[in-house]
Scaffold this active site. Structure first.
Site, PDB file in Angstrom:
ATOM      1  N   CYS A 146       0.541  -1.130   0.073  1.00 13.27           N
ATOM      2  CA  CYS A 146       0.125   0.534   0.057  1.00 13.27           C
ATOM      3  C   CYS A 146       0.771   1.455   0.213  1.00 13.27           C
ATOM      4  O   CYS A 146       1.444   1.276  -1.053  1.00 13.27           O
ATOM      5  CB  CYS A 146      -0.906  -0.063   0.995  1.00 13.27           C
ATOM      6  SG  CYS A 146      -2.271   1.043   1.076  1.00 13.27           S
ATOM      7  N   HIS A 167      -3.283  -5.256   1.486  1.00 16.88           N
ATOM      8  CA  HIS A 167      -2.571  -5.810   2.598  1.00 16.88           C
ATOM      9  C   HIS A 167      -2.896  -7.224   2.847  1.00 16.88           C
ATOM     10  O   HIS A 167      -3.582  -7.451   3.798  1.00 16.88           O
ATOM     11  CB  HIS A 167      -4.034  -5.221   3.533  1.00 16.88           C
ATOM     12  CG  HIS A 167      -3.005  -4.186   3.633  1.00 16.88           C
ATOM     13  ND1 HIS A 167      -1.965  -2.958   4.497  1.00 16.88           N
ATOM     14  CD2 HIS A 167      -3.591  -2.599   3.001  1.00 16.88           C
ATOM     15  CE1 HIS A 167      -2.239  -1.615   3.789  1.00 16.88           C
ATOM     16  NE2 HIS A 167      -2.637  -0.972   3.422  1.00 16.88           N
ATOM     17  N   GLU A 222      -1.006  -8.913   5.251  1.00  9.98           N
ATOM     18  CA  GLU A 222      -1.453  -8.750   7.024  1.00  9.98           C
ATOM     19  C   GLU A 222      -2.316  -8.478   7.329  1.00  9.98           C
ATOM     20  O   GLU A 222      -1.866  -9.209   9.250  1.00  9.98           O
ATOM     21  CB  GLU A 222      -0.080  -7.713   7.384  1.00  9.98           C
ATOM     22  CG  GLU A 222      -0.418  -6.394   7.383  1.00  9.98           C
ATOM     23  CD  GLU A 222      -0.574  -6.409   6.158  1.00  9.98           C
ATOM     24  OE1 GLU A 222      -0.142  -5.864   4.943  1.00  9.98           O
ATOM     25  OE2 GLU A 222      -0.674  -4.510   6.650  1.00  9.98           O
TER      26      GLU A 222
END
Lengths: 231, 79
Positions: free
Chosen positions: A86, A203, A205
């Site tokens: 990002c 993302h 994560e």
């Protein structure tokens, strides 16, 4: 295996990335302040999401001049894997470590939702454990993710198979309605021509445990470990 | 000396903010406004009396930081 997660003023996914690396992948991770000049012997560098330097001027424009970025650049030039997520992707574009640039989202809206992305190449550290054509469901959260490259550069990126992920429908079809931000050729992720630097808007994560609502991000995170183990 | 730097998106790059503004203007009745491109404007105070030097420095700063050459172009004025 040691990860370095770079912390810029305004990073806000740094601890999420650190958590995913240490608690989910079971690897070592060091949070490194942007003014530091030592990557502490890391095997892989992650530039996390957030709003480095408040996104002032352009996203990532100021972060590229942080002292640690000289080390990240040298690390990348030695062939070390660098993953930008990002805002980290935006920083890599501004730093010239990846081709292209980001524009405001087509609809001018900050898009925060789960999207489907299709794996276009497995020849990168972020996708080494995926299969070509695999569709992953991973969240995005950005206002400037409208990837742009001028026609000649875009052709080179496509010809070199530097597109890593593309926004698609759940069944892996290209559809303009599945493109959340207007990115050219529905590009969600690209790598450099040496293939060791990868930037992505989704993302991983945020999708690495069932409690987070999905685990498809693990495919990306575990790929990094696999790529380094087999390298 | 004061340098003015105008940064705009290249003509080939779609400007969603400009598009939204022009649509608003049409709604307001300004149908004669054909297109709007939104840009950025900077004023730099440069400690020199040499206008050529000031212009060169402003251009260098624009190249390195104020504009992204992939999507933007810029113009420098010395006042």
């Amino acid at each position: 295996m040691k990860f370095a997660v770079i912390v810029f003023p305004g990073s806000n996914c740094d601890h999420d990335a650190h958590y995913a690396v240490t608690q989910v992948l079971g690897q070592q991770s060091a949070l490194i302040w942007h003014k530091d000049t030592d990557l502490q012997g890391a095997d892989v560098v992650i530039l996390p999401g957030g709003f480095a330097h408040g996104d002032y001027l352009r996203t990532g424009a100021m972060a590229r001049f942080s002292p640690i970025m000289r080390e990240v650049q040298a690390f990348a030039e030695r062939g070390g894997p660098v993953i930008g997520i990002c805002n980290g992707f935006q920083i890599l574009l501004e730093a010239g470590l990846l081709p292209g640039a980001m524009l405001r989202n087509r609809g001018l809206k900050y898009r925060c939702e789960h999207v489907h992305v299709r794996v276009e190449t497995t020849d990168t550290p972020a996708t080494a454990g995926a299969y070509k054509g695999q569709v992953l469901t991973i969240p995005i959260g950005h206002g400037e993710g409208n990837y742009y490259a001028p026609p000649d550069l875009l052709k080179r990126i496509e010809d070199n198979q530097q597109v890593v992920l593309r926004y698609t429908t759940a069944d892996g079809r290209l559809d303009d309605d599945a493109n959340p931000n207007g990115s050219v050729n529905a590009i969600a992720s690209v790598c450099n021509d040496r293939r060791n630097v990868v930037g992505m808007m989704p993302h991983p994560e945020r999708a690495c445990e069932p409690a987070l609502g999905g685990t498809d991000g693990l495919v990306i995170l575990q790929s990094i470990v696999k790529a380094l183990t087999t390298a | 000396m004061r340098a003015r730097v105008f940064v705009t998106l290249k003509p080939s790059v779609f400007d969603p903010q400009g598009r939204t503004i022009v649509e608003a203007l049409h709604t307001m009745g300004y149908g004669d406004v054909g297109d709007v491109r939104q840009g950025k404007y900077f004023e730099l105070e440069i400690e020199t009396t040499d206008s050529a030097k000031a212009k060169a420095m402003a251009a260098e700063v624009a190249d390195k930081l104020l504009a992204n050459p992939v999507i933007e172009s810029y113009r420098v004025e010395i006042v």
